[in-house]
Design a protein around this motif. Structure first.
Motif, PDB file in Angstrom:
ATOM      1  N   LYS A  68       0.844  -1.207   0.000  1.00  7.01           N
ATOM      2  CA  LYS A  68       0.000   0.000   0.000  1.00  7.01           C
ATOM      3  C   LYS A  68       0.873   1.249   0.000  1.00  7.01           C
ATOM      4  O   LYS A  68       0.625   2.214  -0.744  1.00  7.01           O
ATOM      5  CB  LYS A  68      -0.947  -0.036   1.216  1.00  7.01           C
ATOM      6  CG  LYS A  68      -1.934  -1.208   1.192  1.00  7.01           C
ATOM      7  CD  LYS A  68      -2.966  -1.121   2.301  1.00  7.01           C
ATOM      8  CE  LYS A  68      -2.394  -1.290   3.694  1.00  7.01           C
ATOM      9  NZ  LYS A  68      -1.814  -2.658   3.909  1.00  7.01           N
ATOM     10  N   ASP A  69       1.913   1.273   0.840  1.00 10.62           N
ATOM     11  CA  ASP A  69       2.840   2.406   0.857  1.00 10.62           C
ATOM     12  C   ASP A  69       3.696   2.439  -0.402  1.00 10.62           C
ATOM     13  O   ASP A  69       3.990   3.516  -0.939  1.00 10.62           O
ATOM     14  CB  ASP A  69       3.744   2.344   2.095  1.00 10.62           C
ATOM     15  CG  ASP A  69       3.118   3.030   3.307  1.00 10.62           C
ATOM     16  OD1 ASP A  69       2.350   3.989   3.112  1.00 10.62           O
ATOM     17  OD2 ASP A  69       3.396   2.600   4.442  1.00 10.62           O
TER      18      ASP A  69
ATOM     19  N   PHE B 227      -3.896   2.753  -9.581  1.00  8.22           N
ATOM     20  CA  PHE B 227      -4.248   1.657  -8.681  1.00  8.22           C
ATOM     21  C   PHE B 227      -4.654   0.414  -9.466  1.00  8.22           C
ATOM     22  O   PHE B 227      -4.241  -0.705  -9.154  1.00  8.22           O
ATOM     23  CB  PHE B 227      -5.387   2.101  -7.752  1.00  8.22           C
ATOM     24  CG  PHE B 227      -5.825   1.047  -6.778  1.00  8.22           C
ATOM     25  CD1 PHE B 227      -5.118   0.833  -5.603  1.00  8.22           C
ATOM     26  CD2 PHE B 227      -6.952   0.281  -7.020  1.00  8.22           C
ATOM     27  CE1 PHE B 227      -5.517  -0.148  -4.693  1.00  8.22           C
ATOM     28  CE2 PHE B 227      -7.364  -0.683  -6.125  1.00  8.22           C
ATOM     29  CZ  PHE B 227      -6.647  -0.901  -4.959  1.00  8.22           C
TER      30      PHE B 227
ATOM     31  N   CYS C 149      -2.625  -3.156  -9.248  1.00  6.76           N
ATOM     32  CA  CYS C 149      -3.284  -4.391  -8.813  1.00  6.76           C
ATOM     33  C   CYS C 149      -3.164  -5.484  -9.868  1.00  6.76           C
ATOM     34  O   CYS C 149      -3.100  -6.678  -9.541  1.00  6.76           O
ATOM     35  CB  CYS C 149      -4.750  -4.132  -8.490  1.00  6.76           C
ATOM     36  SG  CYS C 149      -5.024  -3.188  -6.966  1.00  6.76           S
TER      37      CYS C 149
ATOM     38  N   TRP D   3      -0.376   5.588   3.089  1.00  9.36           N
ATOM     39  CA  TRP D   3      -1.512   5.122   2.292  1.00  9.36           C
ATOM     40  C   TRP D   3      -2.850   5.482   2.918  1.00  9.36           C
ATOM     41  O   TRP D   3      -3.857   5.631   2.222  1.00  9.36           O
ATOM     42  CB  TRP D   3      -1.419   3.609   2.077  1.00  9.36           C
ATOM     43  CG  TRP D   3      -1.280   2.782   3.338  1.00  9.36           C
ATOM     44  CD1 TRP D   3      -0.122   2.353   3.913  1.00  9.36           C
ATOM     45  CD2 TRP D   3      -2.342   2.280   4.164  1.00  9.36           C
ATOM     46  NE1 TRP D   3      -0.379   1.629   5.058  1.00  9.36           N
ATOM     47  CE2 TRP D   3      -1.745   1.566   5.224  1.00  9.36           C
ATOM     48  CE3 TRP D   3      -3.734   2.368   4.109  1.00  9.36           C
ATOM     49  CZ2 TRP D   3      -2.493   0.929   6.223  1.00  9.36           C
ATOM     50  CZ3 TRP D   3      -4.486   1.740   5.101  1.00  9.36           C
ATOM     51  CH2 TRP D   3      -3.862   1.040   6.140  1.00  9.36           C
TER      52      TRP D   3
ATOM     53  N   LEU E 178      -5.844   6.166   0.128  1.00  6.77           N
ATOM     54  CA  LEU E 178      -6.632   5.034  -0.346  1.00  6.77           C
ATOM     55  C   LEU E 178      -8.020   4.995   0.283  1.00  6.77           C
ATOM     56  O   LEU E 178      -8.178   5.274   1.479  1.00  6.77           O
ATOM     57  CB  LEU E 178      -5.906   3.714  -0.039  1.00  6.77           C
ATOM     58  CG  LEU E 178      -4.527   3.529  -0.676  1.00  6.77           C
ATOM     59  CD1 LEU E 178      -3.931   2.189  -0.248  1.00  6.77           C
ATOM     60  CD2 LEU E 178      -4.606   3.626  -2.195  1.00  6.77           C
TER      61      LEU E 178
ATOM     62  N   ILE F 295      -8.101  -0.289   0.009  1.00  3.20           N
ATOM     63  CA  ILE F 295      -7.346  -0.955   1.069  1.00  3.20           C
ATOM     64  C   ILE F 295      -7.720  -2.431   1.127  1.00  3.20           C
ATOM     65  O   ILE F 295      -6.855  -3.317   1.205  1.00  3.20           O
ATOM     66  CB  ILE F 295      -7.611  -0.271   2.426  1.00  3.20           C
ATOM     67  CG1 ILE F 295      -7.083   1.156   2.405  1.00  3.20           C
ATOM     68  CG2 ILE F 295      -6.976  -1.063   3.567  1.00  3.20           C
ATOM     69  CD1 ILE F 295      -7.552   2.003   3.583  1.00  3.20           C
TER      70      ILE F 295
ATOM     71  N   LEU G 202      -6.211  -4.313  -1.968  1.00  3.52           N
ATOM     72  CA  LEU G 202      -4.772  -4.564  -1.870  1.00  3.52           C
ATOM     73  C   LEU G 202      -4.449  -5.584  -0.796  1.00  3.52           C
ATOM     74  O   LEU G 202      -3.600  -6.461  -0.981  1.00  3.52           O
ATOM     75  CB  LEU G 202      -4.028  -3.258  -1.587  1.00  3.52           C
ATOM     76  CG  LEU G 202      -3.629  -2.410  -2.798  1.00  3.52           C
ATOM     77  CD1 LEU G 202      -2.905  -1.153  -2.343  1.00  3.52           C
ATOM     78  CD2 LEU G 202      -2.741  -3.196  -3.752  1.00  3.52           C
ATOM     79  N   ASN G 203      -5.140  -5.485   0.331  1.00  4.07           N
ATOM     80  CA  ASN G 203      -4.920  -6.460   1.402  1.00  4.07           C
ATOM     81  C   ASN G 203      -5.296  -7.868   0.957  1.00  4.07           C
ATOM     82  O   ASN G 203      -4.616  -8.847   1.289  1.00  4.07           O
ATOM     83  CB  ASN G 203      -5.719  -6.077   2.649  1.00  4.07           C
ATOM     84  CG  ASN G 203      -5.108  -4.908   3.398  1.00  4.07           C
ATOM     85  OD1 ASN G 203      -3.947  -4.558   3.180  1.00  4.07           O
ATOM     86  ND2 ASN G 203      -5.884  -4.287   4.272  1.00  4.07           N
TER      87      ASN G 203
END
Length: 336
Positions: free
Chosen positions: A173-174, A200, A204, A309, A313, A318, A321-322
């Protein structure tokens, strides 16, 4: 490390993004066969050996693969882009040269040179757009280089010698937010900035400089478990949260551990102070200078923090991405 860059400084397209330069015939022939995507700054990204590269960067990578001969005593810093590369270069350079340049000396090279000048990138500095191949054989040992090249694309001599690899990555994320800021600084005036959502979506999908991010990290993670004496796997967050411990671990890994006398004399703390974000980002050379490739030194110092982030975001971003990170890395025992 990421400080605000003036508008005039931020619009110089680096050599490795300049697609107007002539390519070698071998590179042209290869590119014609590779998958193609729209770039973040340069017009094109090409997928080579599973990872995405700009046109110029790919030529440097190919030259590096064909010609770089690693020595057993070499140290290679490998990072995912925007993961703390500048900081790690400063750390490692100061460690290796601390007996010649004490961290408190007034003529320390880090006070007058950007870390990227002192620790050059193989594919972006040494093997890109040179009239002849660089002669690296006479450099003093241990030689210190850096790269963003994924493990699968490393020159054969790197994997077949006992040279050491220090690998650094960061919470994706960062890393994404820092890369988005950095690439927008590099886009010419004639180009609008990449929107956060557009960048983004590409990130991804793995379409980013040296991406996919997760595959880049996972390759080095597996290799570090298989060959812990050759590859040290580091996280930016650990450098920030426990710098003294990580610095001493790094010193031992690269073969120059701190003596008891050095620790008692505060050398560890002096190196951390010399290489701190506040110190490096406020040096005259890093506020005004430029790399030979075109980037302003200031472009490499934005915030240098964990969790930026959260300022950019959305909750959906979030979560996405997680989820990708959990799917691709967690099953292998790797979490951020």
């Amino acid at each position: 490390m990421d400080s605000t860059v003036s508008e005039s400084e931020s619009r110089v397209v680096p050599n490795f993004l300049d697609e107007n330069r002539e390519l070698s015939e071998d590179c042209k022939d290869l590119i014609a066969t590779l998958p193609l995507e729209k770039g973040w700054v340069a017009k094109h990204l090409h997928q080579y050996q599973g990872f995405w590269h700009t046109t110029r960067q790919l030529q440097g990578l190919l030259s590096c693969q064909n010609h770089f001969q690693a020595h057993h005593t070499d140290i290679l810093i490998v990072t995912t882009p925007k993961s703390g590369t500048t900081w790690l270069k400063a750390w490692t350079f100061s460690l290796l040269h601390r007996h010649k340049y004490h961290p408190t000396t007034q003529n320390h090279p880090l006070l007058t040179h950007n870390p990227h000048f002192l620790v050059p990138f193989l594919e972006l500095d040494l093997y890109l757009d040179k009239p002849s191949l660089p002669d690296l054989s006479s450099l003093p040992s241990p030689r210190l280089f850096s790269t963003h090249i994924p493990y699968v694309s490393l020159p054969i001599s790197v994997t077949q010698t006992s040279c050491k690899i220090v690998y650094l990555c960061r919470d994706p994320k960062d890393a994404f937010i820092s890369l988005w800021h950095f690439t927008n600084r590099l886009r010419p005036h004639t180009m609008l900035p990449n929107s956060l959502h557009e960048a983004f979506h590409k990130f991804c999908r793995g379409v980013s400089l040296y991406g996919p991010f997760w595959e880049h990290v996972l390759e080095y993670w597996h290799k570090s478990l298989e060959h812990p004496h050759k590859i040290m796997f580091m996280r930016f967050e650990e450098m920030k949260l426990n710098p003294e411990f990580v610095l001493k671990k790094l010193a031992t890994f690269v073969g120059c551990p701190f003596s008891r006398e050095e620790e008692e004399a505060g050398v560890v703390q002096e190196i951390l102070k010399l290489c701190s974000f506040d110190n490096l980002s406020n040096l005259q050379v890093n506020r005004n200078g430029k790399l030979s490739s075109g980037e302003a030194h200031r472009a490499f110092f934005r915030r240098g923090e964990i969790g930026d982030w959260k300022n950019h975001l959305t909750s959906d971003m979030i979560q996405q991405l997680n989820a990708i990170t959990e799917e691709k890395l967690a099953q292998h025992g790797l979490r951020f």
